[in-house]
Design a protein around this motif. Structure first.
Motif, PDB file in Angstrom:
ATOM      1  N   ALA A 243       4.595  -7.742  -5.772  1.00 38.69           N
ATOM      2  CA  ALA A 243       5.630  -7.146  -4.917  1.00 38.69           C
ATOM      3  C   ALA A 243       4.997  -6.428  -3.730  1.00 38.69           C
ATOM      4  O   ALA A 243       5.436  -6.579  -2.585  1.00 38.69           O
ATOM      5  N   VAL A 244       3.954  -5.644  -3.989  1.00 39.15           N
ATOM      6  CA  VAL A 244       3.294  -4.902  -2.922  1.00 39.15           C
ATOM      7  C   VAL A 244       2.698  -5.859  -1.886  1.00 39.15           C
ATOM      8  O   VAL A 244       2.747  -5.595  -0.673  1.00 39.15           O
ATOM      9  N   GLU A 245       2.176  -6.974  -2.345  1.00 45.03           N
ATOM     10  CA  GLU A 245       1.487  -7.891  -1.438  1.00 45.03           C
ATOM     11  C   GLU A 245       2.437  -8.647  -0.511  1.00 45.03           C
ATOM     12  O   GLU A 245       1.975  -9.376   0.375  1.00 45.03           O
ATOM     13  N   THR A 246       3.728  -8.480  -0.691  1.00 42.77           N
ATOM     14  CA  THR A 246       4.661  -9.082   0.267  1.00 42.77           C
ATOM     15  C   THR A 246       4.655  -8.324   1.586  1.00 42.77           C
ATOM     16  O   THR A 246       5.162  -8.828   2.591  1.00 42.77           O
ATOM     17  N   PRO A 248       3.392  -7.352   4.978  1.00 42.16           N
ATOM     18  CA  PRO A 248       2.478  -8.092   5.849  1.00 42.16           C
ATOM     19  C   PRO A 248       1.503  -7.220   6.635  1.00 42.16           C
ATOM     20  O   PRO A 248       0.726  -7.738   7.422  1.00 42.16           O
ATOM     21  N   PHE A 249       1.534  -5.915   6.445  1.00 44.53           N
ATOM     22  CA  PHE A 249       0.635  -5.033   7.192  1.00 44.53           C
ATOM     23  C   PHE A 249       0.299  -3.819   6.333  1.00 44.53           C
ATOM     24  O   PHE A 249       1.030  -3.462   5.410  1.00 44.53           O
ATOM     25  N   GLY A 250      -0.845  -3.215   6.623  1.00 44.22           N
ATOM     26  CA  GLY A 250      -1.199  -1.953   5.979  1.00 44.22           C
ATOM     27  C   GLY A 250      -1.590  -2.046   4.519  1.00 44.22           C
ATOM     28  O   GLY A 250      -1.654  -1.023   3.837  1.00 44.22           O
ATOM     29  N   PHE A 251      -1.857  -3.271   4.019  1.00 48.20           N
ATOM     30  CA  PHE A 251      -2.240  -3.392   2.611  1.00 48.20           C
ATOM     31  C   PHE A 251      -3.174  -4.572   2.444  1.00 48.20           C
ATOM     32  O   PHE A 251      -2.931  -5.654   2.991  1.00 48.20           O
ATOM     33  N   SER A 252      -4.261  -4.370   1.693  1.00 46.02           N
ATOM     34  CA  SER A 252      -5.170  -5.447   1.300  1.00 46.02           C
ATOM     35  C   SER A 252      -5.171  -5.537  -0.210  1.00 46.02           C
ATOM     36  O   SER A 252      -5.303  -4.515  -0.902  1.00 46.02           O
ATOM     37  N   GLY A 253      -4.989  -6.736  -0.722  1.00 44.28           N
ATOM     38  CA  GLY A 253      -4.828  -6.902  -2.160  1.00 44.28           C
ATOM     39  C   GLY A 253      -6.141  -6.856  -2.931  1.00 44.28           C
ATOM     40  O   GLY A 253      -7.138  -7.440  -2.526  1.00 44.28           O
ATOM     41  N   PHE A 254      -6.134  -6.149  -4.054  1.00 40.45           N
ATOM     42  CA  PHE A 254      -7.229  -6.130  -5.019  1.00 40.45           C
ATOM     43  C   PHE A 254      -6.629  -6.318  -6.400  1.00 40.45           C
ATOM     44  O   PHE A 254      -5.441  -6.071  -6.602  1.00 40.45           O
ATOM     45  N   ARG A 255      -7.440  -6.743  -7.352  1.00 41.57           N
ATOM     46  CA  ARG A 255      -6.954  -7.029  -8.694  1.00 41.57           C
ATOM     47  C   ARG A 255      -7.692  -6.186  -9.732  1.00 41.57           C
ATOM     48  O   ARG A 255      -8.904  -6.001  -9.645  1.00 41.57           O
ATOM     49  N   PRO A 256      -6.984  -5.683 -10.734  1.00 43.66           N
ATOM     50  CA  PRO A 256      -7.666  -4.956 -11.816  1.00 43.66           C
ATOM     51  C   PRO A 256      -8.492  -5.913 -12.662  1.00 43.66           C
ATOM     52  O   PRO A 256      -8.273  -7.127 -12.652  1.00 43.66           O
ATOM     53  N   SER A 257      -9.442  -5.367 -13.399  1.00 45.39           N
ATOM     54  CA  SER A 257     -10.347  -6.192 -14.191  1.00 45.39           C
ATOM     55  C   SER A 257     -11.018  -5.330 -15.250  1.00 45.39           C
ATOM     56  O   SER A 257     -10.721  -4.140 -15.377  1.00 45.39           O
ATOM     57  N   ALA A 258     -11.951  -5.938 -15.965  1.00 41.86           N
ATOM     58  CA  ALA A 258     -12.698  -5.204 -16.986  1.00 41.86           C
ATOM     59  C   ALA A 258     -13.790  -4.330 -16.391  1.00 41.86           C
ATOM     60  O   ALA A 258     -14.495  -3.630 -17.126  1.00 41.86           O
ATOM     61  N   GLY A 259     -13.935  -4.343 -15.087  1.00 39.64           N
ATOM     62  CA  GLY A 259     -14.969  -3.562 -14.427  1.00 39.64           C
ATOM     63  C   GLY A 259     -15.560  -4.364 -13.284  1.00 39.64           C
ATOM     64  O   GLY A 259     -15.145  -5.497 -13.025  1.00 39.64           O
ATOM     65  N   VAL A 260     -16.525  -3.803 -12.585  1.00 38.28           N
ATOM     66  CA  VAL A 260     -17.151  -4.505 -11.476  1.00 38.28           C
ATOM     67  C   VAL A 260     -18.560  -4.927 -11.865  1.00 38.28           C
ATOM     68  O   VAL A 260     -19.204  -4.304 -12.703  1.00 38.28           O
ATOM     69  N   GLY A 261     -19.026  -6.002 -11.244  1.00 38.47           N
ATOM     70  CA  GLY A 261     -20.360  -6.502 -11.540  1.00 38.47           C
ATOM     71  C   GLY A 261     -21.000  -7.068 -10.299  1.00 38.47           C
ATOM     72  O   GLY A 261     -20.541  -6.854  -9.179  1.00 38.47           O
ATOM     73  N   GLY A 262     -22.089  -7.806 -10.502  1.00 38.89           N
ATOM     74  CA  GLY A 262     -22.857  -8.329  -9.396  1.00 38.89           C
ATOM     75  C   GLY A 262     -23.891  -7.327  -8.935  1.00 38.89           C
ATOM     76  O   GLY A 262     -24.014  -6.225  -9.471  1.00 38.89           O
ATOM     77  N   HIS A 263     -24.649  -7.717  -7.913  1.00 36.01           N
ATOM     78  CA  HIS A 263     -25.694  -6.820  -7.429  1.00 36.01           C
ATOM     79  C   HIS A 263     -25.146  -5.748  -6.499  1.00 36.01           C
ATOM     80  O   HIS A 263     -25.662  -4.633  -6.447  1.00 36.01           O
TER      81      HIS A 263
END
Length: 421
Positions: A243-246, A248-263
């Motif tokens: 709903a939030v991602e509809t 068109p301005f002022g928002f960049s989508g991110f997703r929840p997860s089990a945590g962050v990884g990578g270098h």
């Protein structure tokens, strides 16, 4: 600081996720390129035309075999007009910057340094490293940076698994110790990168790289904390985000997860925090975001235990299968993957933990090597709970539909036996 107009010789120190694509790209346009690495297995693989990273295909290596040589011997450095340092810059057990590999690389360059060379650092580090620590080491040669040789900083912007943005079409930041240093580095990268953005100095380029990943860390932490709130008050977080991602301005989508990884994301903000502390400041947003994301594997383990209990199974009597152990979907990179901490938390509860990932064969959990389940179909069938940590493309609905119960830590498929964050 004269040079051959064609700049025919290049050395890349560190041929991992950042260094190997650079070495291949330069070799592809005609550079005689050496890839220097301390790992003899990596060197052997590259020379055999076998890529060990997702960012380069075997065919790309084979195509440049006559112009790219991997070696553990830094003797080639003295022959090169351009030297690029792409070694890892992790943190230590206390979350402090570990510049051991960068220091060793700078010392190797120092010992081979000659007038007219261009030295570029790509390794992510805190602002002031290139014109401070690295410059100091290089000038122990008796040559002066910006006078006898050129020194620049250009952060890597590698996104493993991204089919759209690769080295050639991702804008490249370049900062030099002097305008001449900057212009030489810009000219080098412009040969195989479509857009190069110069910065006033090396510190601005260093700060930009760290801020990019701190931005992601903070926003991932925000959505992770929001997911925990939604669970507590019985709100569907996924439908809410759609709903939030509809907007068109002022928002960049991110997703929840089990945590962050990578270098990058679990590490780079700590370099920013470190530098802030050195000048007497606190960087509260970065520190808080780090804490939120580091807590996610533990929260997912608690959610998994609660799901088992709801089905009448105590964690100590349960078999849990973790699907997808790398840090990112469809990528073979397991550095700092949250699956490791998740498995550790479950094992602490007495749970029998197994894992499967099509991209890696082993995980080291609390010093113990865990081998992936040999038969993923059988592992899914016998598990009391399947936790989908990374929803790799190999894990289709046919496979997941055989599970007794699924807990998705990423956006769930519509299966009757599944729950999610």
């Amino acid at each position: 600081m004269g040079e051959s107009r064609s700049w025919p010789r290049l050395a890349v120190l560190g041929i991992g996720y950042a260094g190997l694509p650079l070495a291949v790209a330069a070799a592809a346009i005609g550079y005689r390129t050496w890839g220097v690495d301390t790992d003899p297995r990596v060197v052997a693989q590259v020379n055999d035309g076998i890529s060990h990273v997702d960012t380069v295909g075997d065919g790309e290596l084979t195509a440049v075999r006559e112009r790219l040589t991997a070696t553990t011997d830094p003797a080639c450095l003295s022959q090169c007009s351009v030297i690029v340092i792409c070694v890892p810059t992790p943190v230590d057990a206390d979350g402090q910057p570990n510049l051991t590999a960068l220091t060793a690389a700078a010392v190797a360059v120092r010992d081979a340094l000659r007038p007219g060379q261009l030295v570029i650092v790509e390794s992510t580090t805190y602002p002031g490293t290139t014109d401070g620590h690295v410059r100091g080491l290089l000038e122990e040669s008796g040559l002066r940076a910006g006078v006898d040789f050129s020194l620049a900083y250009s952060p890597e912007r590698v996104d493993p698994g991204n089919p759209v943005y690769r080295l050639g079409n991702t804008p490249k930041l370049v900062g030099g110790l002097t305008p001449v240093c900057r212009d030489r580095a810009t000219a080098f990268y412009s040969r195989f990168v479509q857009h190069v953005h110069p910065t006033p100095g090396t510190r601005e380029a260093e700060a930009a790289k760290i801020f990019e990943n701190t931005y992601r860390q903070v926003n991932i932490a925000l959505v992770n904390e929001f997911a925990r709130f939604c669970h507590a008050v019985d709100i569907d977080v996924w439908e809410t985000l759609r709903a939030v991602e509809t907007k068109p301005f002022g928002f960049s989508g991110f997703r929840p997860s089990a945590g962050v990884g990578g270098h990058c994301i679990p590490v780079d903000p700590l370099y920013l925090v470190h530098r802030a502390h050195e000048v007497g400041l606190n960087f509260h947003m970065a520190e808080t975001a780090q804490s939120v994301n580091e807590a996610m594997p533990g929260w997912v383990a608690e959610r998994a235990a609660a799901q088992l209990a709801a089905d009448g199974t105590a964690p100590r009597d349960a078999r849990v299968l973790l699907l997808g152990a790398t840090y990112k979907r469809d990528v073979a990179d397991a550095r700092n993957a949250p699956c490791v901490e998740l498995a550790s938390r479950l094992r602490t509860m007495g749970t029998d933990v197994a894992f499967h990932d099509p991209h890696i064969c082993t995980l080291v959990i609390d010093g113990v090597t865990l081998h992936r389940a040999p038969d993923v179909d059988e592992a899914v069938r016998v598990a009391d709970l399947v936790v989908v940590v990374q929803h790799h493309k190999e894990y289709g609905d046919d496979l997941l539909g055989r599970a007794r119960r699924i807990f998705y830590t990423s956006e769930p498929a519509e299966l009757p036996n599944g729950v999610s964050l």
